[in-house]
Design a protein around this motif. Structure first.
Motif, PDB file in Angstrom:
ATOM      1  N   MET A 146       1.368  -1.355   0.271  1.00 55.42           N
ATOM      2  CA  MET A 146       0.237   0.098   0.054  1.00 55.42           C
ATOM      3  C   MET A 146       0.844   1.262   0.009  1.00 55.42           C
ATOM      4  O   MET A 146       2.192   1.244   0.599  1.00 55.42           O
ATOM      5  N   ARG A 147       0.646   2.093  -0.494  1.00 53.84           N
ATOM      6  CA  ARG A 147       1.217   3.731  -0.106  1.00 53.84           C
ATOM      7  C   ARG A 147       0.152   5.130   0.009  1.00 53.84           C
ATOM      8  O   ARG A 147      -1.157   4.858   0.094  1.00 53.84           O
ATOM      9  N   PHE A 148       0.829   5.811   1.225  1.00 51.76           N
ATOM     10  CA  PHE A 148       0.161   6.599   1.689  1.00 51.76           C
ATOM     11  C   PHE A 148       1.143   7.821   1.687  1.00 51.76           C
ATOM     12  O   PHE A 148       2.313   8.014   1.968  1.00 51.76           O
ATOM     13  N   GLY A 149       0.666   9.317   1.409  1.00 53.73           N
ATOM     14  CA  GLY A 149       1.511   9.491   1.288  1.00 53.73           C
ATOM     15  C   GLY A 149       2.405   9.589   0.625  1.00 53.73           C
ATOM     16  O   GLY A 149       3.421  10.294   0.238  1.00 53.73           O
ATOM     17  N   GLY A 150       2.587   8.621  -0.871  1.00 52.93           N
ATOM     18  CA  GLY A 150       3.608   8.444  -1.418  1.00 52.93           C
ATOM     19  C   GLY A 150       4.598   7.228  -0.813  1.00 52.93           C
ATOM     20  O   GLY A 150       5.384   7.038  -1.863  1.00 52.93           O
ATOM     21  N   LEU A 151       3.957   7.326   0.307  1.00 53.89           N
ATOM     22  CA  LEU A 151       5.097   6.119   0.882  1.00 53.89           C
ATOM     23  C   LEU A 151       4.592   4.734   0.310  1.00 53.89           C
ATOM     24  O   LEU A 151       3.474   4.306   1.576  1.00 53.89           O
ATOM     25  N   SER A 152       6.009   3.556   0.849  1.00 55.69           N
ATOM     26  CA  SER A 152       5.387   2.206   0.412  1.00 55.69           C
ATOM     27  C   SER A 152       4.995   1.414   2.432  1.00 55.69           C
ATOM     28  O   SER A 152       5.886   2.111   2.750  1.00 55.69           O
ATOM     29  N   ALA A 153       4.079   0.623   2.650  1.00 53.74           N
ATOM     30  CA  ALA A 153       3.783   0.906   4.019  1.00 53.74           C
ATOM     31  C   ALA A 153       2.555  -0.238   4.008  1.00 53.74           C
ATOM     32  O   ALA A 153       2.617  -0.721   2.985  1.00 53.74           O
ATOM     33  N   ASP A 154       3.078  -1.055   4.893  1.00 54.00           N
ATOM     34  CA  ASP A 154       2.030  -2.113   5.400  1.00 54.00           C
ATOM     35  C   ASP A 154       1.188  -1.499   6.202  1.00 54.00           C
ATOM     36  O   ASP A 154       1.004  -1.750   7.197  1.00 54.00           O
ATOM     37  N   SER A 155      -0.350  -1.884   6.335  1.00 55.85           N
ATOM     38  CA  SER A 155      -1.076  -1.352   7.132  1.00 55.85           C
ATOM     39  C   SER A 155      -2.408  -2.210   7.595  1.00 55.85           C
ATOM     40  O   SER A 155      -2.592  -3.071   6.941  1.00 55.85           O
ATOM     41  N   ARG A 156      -1.816  -2.260   9.063  1.00 64.69           N
ATOM     42  CA  ARG A 156      -2.657  -4.035   9.849  1.00 64.69           C
ATOM     43  C   ARG A 156      -3.910  -3.134  10.346  1.00 64.69           C
ATOM     44  O   ARG A 156      -4.035  -2.138  10.850  1.00 64.69           O
ATOM     45  N   GLY A 157      -5.001  -3.537  10.833  1.00 64.32           N
ATOM     46  CA  GLY A 157      -6.130  -3.661  11.981  1.00 64.32           C
ATOM     47  C   GLY A 157      -7.334  -2.553  11.733  1.00 64.32           C
ATOM     48  O   GLY A 157      -6.898  -1.953  10.123  1.00 64.32           O
ATOM     49  N   THR A 158      -8.562  -2.408  12.223  1.00 59.51           N
ATOM     50  CA  THR A 158      -9.443  -0.981  12.077  1.00 59.51           C
ATOM     51  C   THR A 158      -8.690  -0.210  13.402  1.00 59.51           C
ATOM     52  O   THR A 158      -8.470  -0.300  14.216  1.00 59.51           O
ATOM     53  N   ALA A 159      -9.475   0.741  12.738  1.00 58.88           N
ATOM     54  CA  ALA A 159      -9.432   1.787  13.870  1.00 58.88           C
ATOM     55  C   ALA A 159     -10.389   1.561  15.030  1.00 58.88           C
ATOM     56  O   ALA A 159     -11.181   1.009  14.630  1.00 58.88           O
TER      57      ALA A 159
END
Length: 256
Positions: A1-14
């Protein structure tokens, strides 16, 4: 995934638990947080967590400048785009400095600084002496000499392999992220970090310092004077990578 142009691992829910943002150290990438993220999933289920590749690292694009305040602005863009509000920012090594600056600049509920003293001491002089080599094709010799002092040999085999392989110590990263240490005085940088801690203290932001060995007494005194409520935890026998040597214990610090 990408956020703000940065590669990321995003897990979980708010949910009502503070989200966690993970920042790796210089030359590494978000893969270094794998053991901690796996432990977190076991202990905390779907706790919201975001592990980012710093600018120029992993899958994130390079920049012309890696001034730390500019990098922190990019990180905040990613955190905002990911929909996280006032996270606990967890940073290892260089990431510990970035996490500190982040919490002094943007909304945050906590900082976990992993084995990164905020006073550069004589490190700047070491880098200035090494600058001709850093700017030459032999720049890797400087990085390897520092790596030799990180006590990777203390890590379990899988963690040792992760440290040795999930890294790209490029010349532009070393020169870019170390630029301020090489060009500004230790006193000026120390004053800047002291102001950051003053803001963090005034905002009541929790600050944990996790290290692999007993901190230098003079540094510990400085840190505790700036942050009377700082929590200092030593995970012994882990060198510069306590989060990889003791992922379960480290995760308990995050969730405690």
């Amino acid at each position: 995934m990408r956020f703000g142009g940065l590669s990321a691992d995003s897990r979980g829910t708010a949910d009502d638990r503070p989200p966690l943002v993970f920042l790796h150290g210089l030359s590494y990438d978000r893969r270094q947080w794998g053991p901690v993220l796996n432990e977190l999933a076991t202990v905390e289920g779907d706790r919201r967590a975001l592990a980012l590749d710093l600018p120029g690292h992993g899958g994130s694009p390079r920049r012309d400048s890696y001034r730390l305040d500019e990098v922190v602005g990019v990180l905040h863009q990613a955190v905002t785009e990911a929909g996280l509000d006032a996270p606990i920012v967890v940073g290892h090594s260089l990431g510990g400095v970035l996490a500190t600056i982040y919490a002094a600049t943007y909304p945050a509920r906590g900082v976990v600084n992993v084995d990164q003293p905020l006073l550069v001491g004589g490190f700047g002089e070491v880098l200035r002496r090494a600058e001709p080599v850093l700017r030459s094709p032999a720049y890797g010799e400087v990085w390897n000499s520092m790596l030799a002092r990180m006590h990777i040999d203390l890590l379990p085999p899988e963690a040792r392999e992760l440290v040795r392989t999930a890294t790209t110590p490029r010349q532009d990263l070393l020169l870019g992220y170390w630029h301020e240490v090489m060009t500004e005085s230790a006193a000026d940088l120390g004053e800047r970090r002291a102001r950051d801690l003053e803001v963090i203290h005034s905002r009541g932001i929790a600050y944990d310092y996790v290290t692999g060995g007993e901190p230098d007494p003079a540094y510990r005194h400085w840190l505790e004077s700036a942050l009377p409520d700082v929590a200092v935890t030593v995970l012994p026998g882990s060198g510069h990578f306590p989060h990889l040597a003791h992922p379960a214990e480290f995760t308990r610090i995050l969730t405690g």
